[in-house]
Design an enzyme around this catalytic site. Structure first.
Site, PDB file in Angstrom:
ATOM      1  CG  ASN A  77     129.664  20.547 -34.347  1.00  0.00           C
ATOM      2  OD1 ASN A  77     130.453  21.480 -34.492  1.00  0.00           O
ATOM      3  ND2 ASN A  77     129.482  19.625 -35.289  1.00  0.00           N
ATOM      4  CG  ASP A 106     130.364  11.057 -34.947  1.00  0.00           C
ATOM      5  OD1 ASP A 106     131.182  11.108 -35.882  1.00  0.00           O
ATOM      6  OD2 ASP A 106     130.682  11.298 -33.757  1.00  0.00           O
ATOM      7  CE  LYS A 158     108.019  25.665 -36.458  1.00  0.00           C
ATOM      8  NZ  LYS A 158     107.520  26.999 -36.115  1.00  0.00           N
ATOM      9  N   PRO A 212     128.648   8.737 -43.116  1.00  0.00           N
ATOM     10  CG  PRO A 212     128.927   9.557 -45.289  1.00  0.00           C
ATOM     11  CD  PRO A 212     127.930   9.472 -44.163  1.00  0.00           C
ATOM     12  CG  ASP A 213     135.132   8.474 -40.378  1.00  0.00           C
ATOM     13  OD1 ASP A 213     134.948   8.544 -39.166  1.00  0.00           O
ATOM     14  OD2 ASP A 213     136.131   8.967 -40.968  1.00  0.00           O
ATOM     15  CG  PHE A 258     142.062  18.637 -35.965  1.00  0.00           C
ATOM     16  CD1 PHE A 258     142.637  18.736 -37.218  1.00  0.00           C
ATOM     17  CD2 PHE A 258     142.408  19.576 -34.998  1.00  0.00           C
ATOM     18  CE1 PHE A 258     143.531  19.753 -37.512  1.00  0.00           C
ATOM     19  CE2 PHE A 258     143.298  20.602 -35.280  1.00  0.00           C
ATOM     20  CZ  PHE A 258     143.858  20.684 -36.538  1.00  0.00           C
ATOM     21  CE  LYS A 306     137.737  10.121 -31.817  1.00  0.00           C
ATOM     22  NZ  LYS A 306     137.230  11.420 -31.397  1.00  0.00           N
ATOM     23  CE  LYS A 330     137.715   8.660 -37.274  1.00  0.00           C
ATOM     24  NZ  LYS A 330     136.782   9.711 -37.672  1.00  0.00           N
TER      25      LYS A 330
HETATM   26  O1  PMT Z   1     136.208  25.168 -35.446  1.00  0.00           O
HETATM   27  P1  PMT Z   1     136.807  25.694 -34.150  1.00  0.00           P
HETATM   28  O2  PMT Z   1     135.809  26.443 -33.319  1.00  0.00           O
HETATM   29  O3  PMT Z   1     138.077  26.452 -34.391  1.00  0.00           O
HETATM   30  O4  PMT Z   1     137.196  24.408 -33.255  1.00  0.00           O
HETATM   31  C1  PMT Z   1     138.217  23.563 -33.682  1.00  0.00           C
HETATM   32  C2  PMT Z   1     137.852  22.086 -33.454  1.00  0.00           C
HETATM   33  C3  PMT Z   1     137.803  21.822 -31.961  1.00  0.00           C
HETATM   34  C4  PMT Z   1     136.518  21.733 -34.091  1.00  0.00           C
HETATM   35  C5  PMT Z   1     138.993  21.274 -34.156  1.00  0.00           C
HETATM   36  O5  PMT Z   1     140.225  21.614 -33.571  1.00  0.00           O
HETATM   37  C6  PMT Z   1     138.761  19.782 -34.024  1.00  0.00           C
HETATM   38  O6  PMT Z   1     139.144  19.149 -33.071  1.00  0.00           O
HETATM   39  N1  PMT Z   1     138.090  19.167 -35.067  1.00  0.00           N
HETATM   40  C7  PMT Z   1     137.675  17.768 -35.055  1.00  0.00           C
HETATM   41  C8  PMT Z   1     136.500  17.659 -34.165  1.00  0.00           C
HETATM   42  C9  PMT Z   1     135.885  16.286 -34.103  1.00  0.00           C
HETATM   43  O7  PMT Z   1     134.679  16.237 -34.165  1.00  0.00           O
HETATM   44  O8  PMT Z   1     136.624  15.267 -33.997  1.00  0.00           O
HETATM   45  P2  PMT Z   1     136.088  13.733 -33.984  1.00  0.00           P
HETATM   46  O9  PMT Z   1     136.771  13.106 -32.894  1.00  0.00           O
HETATM   47  O10 PMT Z   1     134.596  13.647 -34.000  1.00  0.00           O
HETATM   48  O11 PMT Z   1     136.555  13.190 -35.385  1.00  0.00           O
HETATM   49  C10 PMT Z   1     137.896  12.755 -35.587  1.00  0.00           C
HETATM   50  C11 PMT Z   1     138.329  13.087 -36.993  1.00  0.00           C
HETATM   51  O12 PMT Z   1     137.500  12.370 -37.928  1.00  0.00           O
HETATM   52  C12 PMT Z   1     138.224  14.555 -37.360  1.00  0.00           C
HETATM   53  O13 PMT Z   1     139.356  14.865 -38.135  1.00  0.00           O
HETATM   54  C13 PMT Z   1     136.955  14.638 -38.205  1.00  0.00           C
HETATM   55  O14 PMT Z   1     137.026  15.682 -39.185  1.00  0.00           O
HETATM   56  C14 PMT Z   1     136.942  13.267 -38.870  1.00  0.00           C
HETATM   57  N2  PMT Z   1     135.588  12.776 -39.187  1.00  0.00           N
HETATM   58  C15 PMT Z   1     134.660  12.610 -38.206  1.00  0.00           C
HETATM   59  C16 PMT Z   1     133.417  12.126 -38.526  1.00  0.00           C
HETATM   60  C17 PMT Z   1     133.129  11.829 -39.874  1.00  0.00           C
HETATM   61  N3  PMT Z   1     131.932  11.381 -40.242  1.00  0.00           N
HETATM   62  N4  PMT Z   1     134.050  11.987 -40.815  1.00  0.00           N
HETATM   63  C18 PMT Z   1     135.291  12.442 -40.496  1.00  0.00           C
HETATM   64  O15 PMT Z   1     136.156  12.590 -41.382  1.00  0.00           O
END
Ligand code: PMT
Length: 405
Positions: free
Chosen positions: A214, A283, A293, A309-310, A327, A341, A345
């Protein structure tokens, strides 16, 4: 907001004023810093005197203003060294592009740069300039150099500029600078704390050549790690693939996939006070990555993906859990999804940001966040990721300390 009243008592603030139209706002900064309890002395560069008279700063600070190295009365007693020793905090506001360049390169050809070379006090700058000058690679490199030396960078902010343009480069308002100074004072509150931060993307391999990834650059999470270290924390940064340099005094663990990130975080979580999940964790991952390949043969191929896993949700289930900050990167309904979220979470705080637009979110130096916690929220307007990280950590500290009381 941190309360300003007497929050700076005990602070001896040496305010450097360099040449820029924002210098007029520094008069208000002196007044506010004194109201917050600081003693203030002002040093002006020759260029600053074109914008504001020394008499204004003298009246507001209650102290004589120094403007040059060659003042025989002051220098008879090595006045510049005495001033450098007197200060517990130095702030240069406004810091022009020219001043930042001279500071970054260690010049000592006027009173202000000489003082900065001679002082051991905590130092900060509040840049103010035209948006193109702020975006110029030379300025970016100079600011980076200063940041790596531990100089705090206050702002700048985005908005209307004196030159008629709109963009990043406006000096932070005096009130925001006083808040930032208070933030530096409370910085020590993270001393003795262990902070684990995840940053960047994860790459999920399809075969030895290709992966699902991503657009996260890692900048937001690296800024959180850097600011936490500046505030005295013991910081572990679990970083997905990124080309960013490790911030000073941060221990970095490099990982590639979501599963590796999970292990990297959990292996370092013992004794952690705060976990900040800034990483954009995939995810899903391919069910069966190929060992060789994938060949271009079929017209259509299907990818079978399985849920990763989360990390945050896994930590949240622990009986002894750190203060959990997530975030949320959303393209629409940002606050609604972010609060969802936060609740799903079971987080203590979530930082919501909009992605999919230029100039903030993924892969930019600036961002805009709204912090949400179970019974409140706070909007942090557009600023550099470092500035936002600092303000986020201040809010975390307020809540963490409140919970421990
Ligand atoms: O890295 P940059 O270019 O500076 O950009 C910053 C950012 C936009 C990536 C950052 O500010 C941000 O928003 N990060 C979280 C991005 C995200 O994918 O969020 P989410 O909505 O998918 O996940 C929510 C939260 O769960 C996040 O804190 C993530 O780290 C956490 N998560 C998600 C999936 C997973 N399997 N495990 C997790 O812990």
């Amino acid at each position: 907001m941190l309360t300003e009243s007497a929050a700076l008592s005990g602070t001896r603030l040496l305010l450097g004023v360099s040449g820029g139209i924002a210098a007029y706002k520094s008069a208000e900064l002196v007044r506010r810093a004194r109201t917050a309890g600081a003693q203030v002395r002002v040093v002006m560069t020759a260029a600053a005197e074109h914008f504001v008279g020394a008499a204004t700063f003298q009246a507001l600070s209650g102290n004589p203003v120094r403007t040059g190295l060659w003042d025989p009365a002051a220098e008879a007693a090595m006045g510049h060294i005495e001033l450098a020793r007197w200060a517990t905090q130095v702030l240069v506001a406004p810091a022009s592009a020219d001043f930042l360049a001279r500071y970054a390169h260690g010049f000592g050809d006027d009173l202000l740069t000489t003082l900065l070379l001679a002082t051991t006090a905590s130092s900060a700058v509040a840049p103010a300039m035209n948006q193109q000058m702020w975006a110029n690679p030379a300025t970016i490199a100079n600011v980076d150099t200063l940041r790596r030396r531990g100089i705090a960078i206050f702002g700048p902010a985005a908005g209307d500029q004196a030159c008629g343009e709109v963009g990043m480069g406006r000096m932070l308002e005096p009130e925001e600078q006083v808040q930032a100074l208070i933030g530096l004072q409370v910085g020590d509150r993270l001393a003795g704390r262990r902070v684990v931060v995840s940053a960047g993307p994860t790459f999920e391999d399809l075969d030895p050549v290709r992966f699902i990834g991503n657009r996260s650059s890692g900048r937001m999470g690296f800024a959180v790690a850097e600011q936490a270290a500046l505030m005295g924390a013991d910081v572990i940064l679990v970083a997905g693939p990124t080309s960013l340099a490790t911030p000073p005094r941060v221990h970095r663990v490099d990982v590639r996939s979501a599963e590796e990130m999970m292990r990297g975080v959990l292996d370092n979580l013992d004794g952690a006070d705060i976990y900040v999940g800034a990483a954009a964790v995939a995810d899903y991952r391919p069910v069966a990555p190929r060992p060789t390949k994938i060949k271009k043969q079929a017209e259509v191929i299907e990818l079978k993906l399985i849920r990763n896993p989360d990390i945050l949700a896994t930590i949240a289930e622990r009986r002894e859990r750190p203060f959990l900050v997530g975030f949320a990167a959303e393209t629409d309904n940002v606050l609604h999804y972010a609060r969802g979220k936060l609740e799903a979470k079971r987080l203590d705080m979530i930082a919501a940001n909009q992605v999919g637009q230029l100039g903030s979110g993924f892969d930019s130096t600036d961002n805009e966040l709204t912090l949400l916690w179970p019974d409140g929220q706070l909007a942090l307007p557009k600023a550099s990721k470092q500035e936002l990280a600092r303000r986020l950590l201040e809010q975390v500290m307020l809540r963490l300390e409140g919970a421990e009381r």
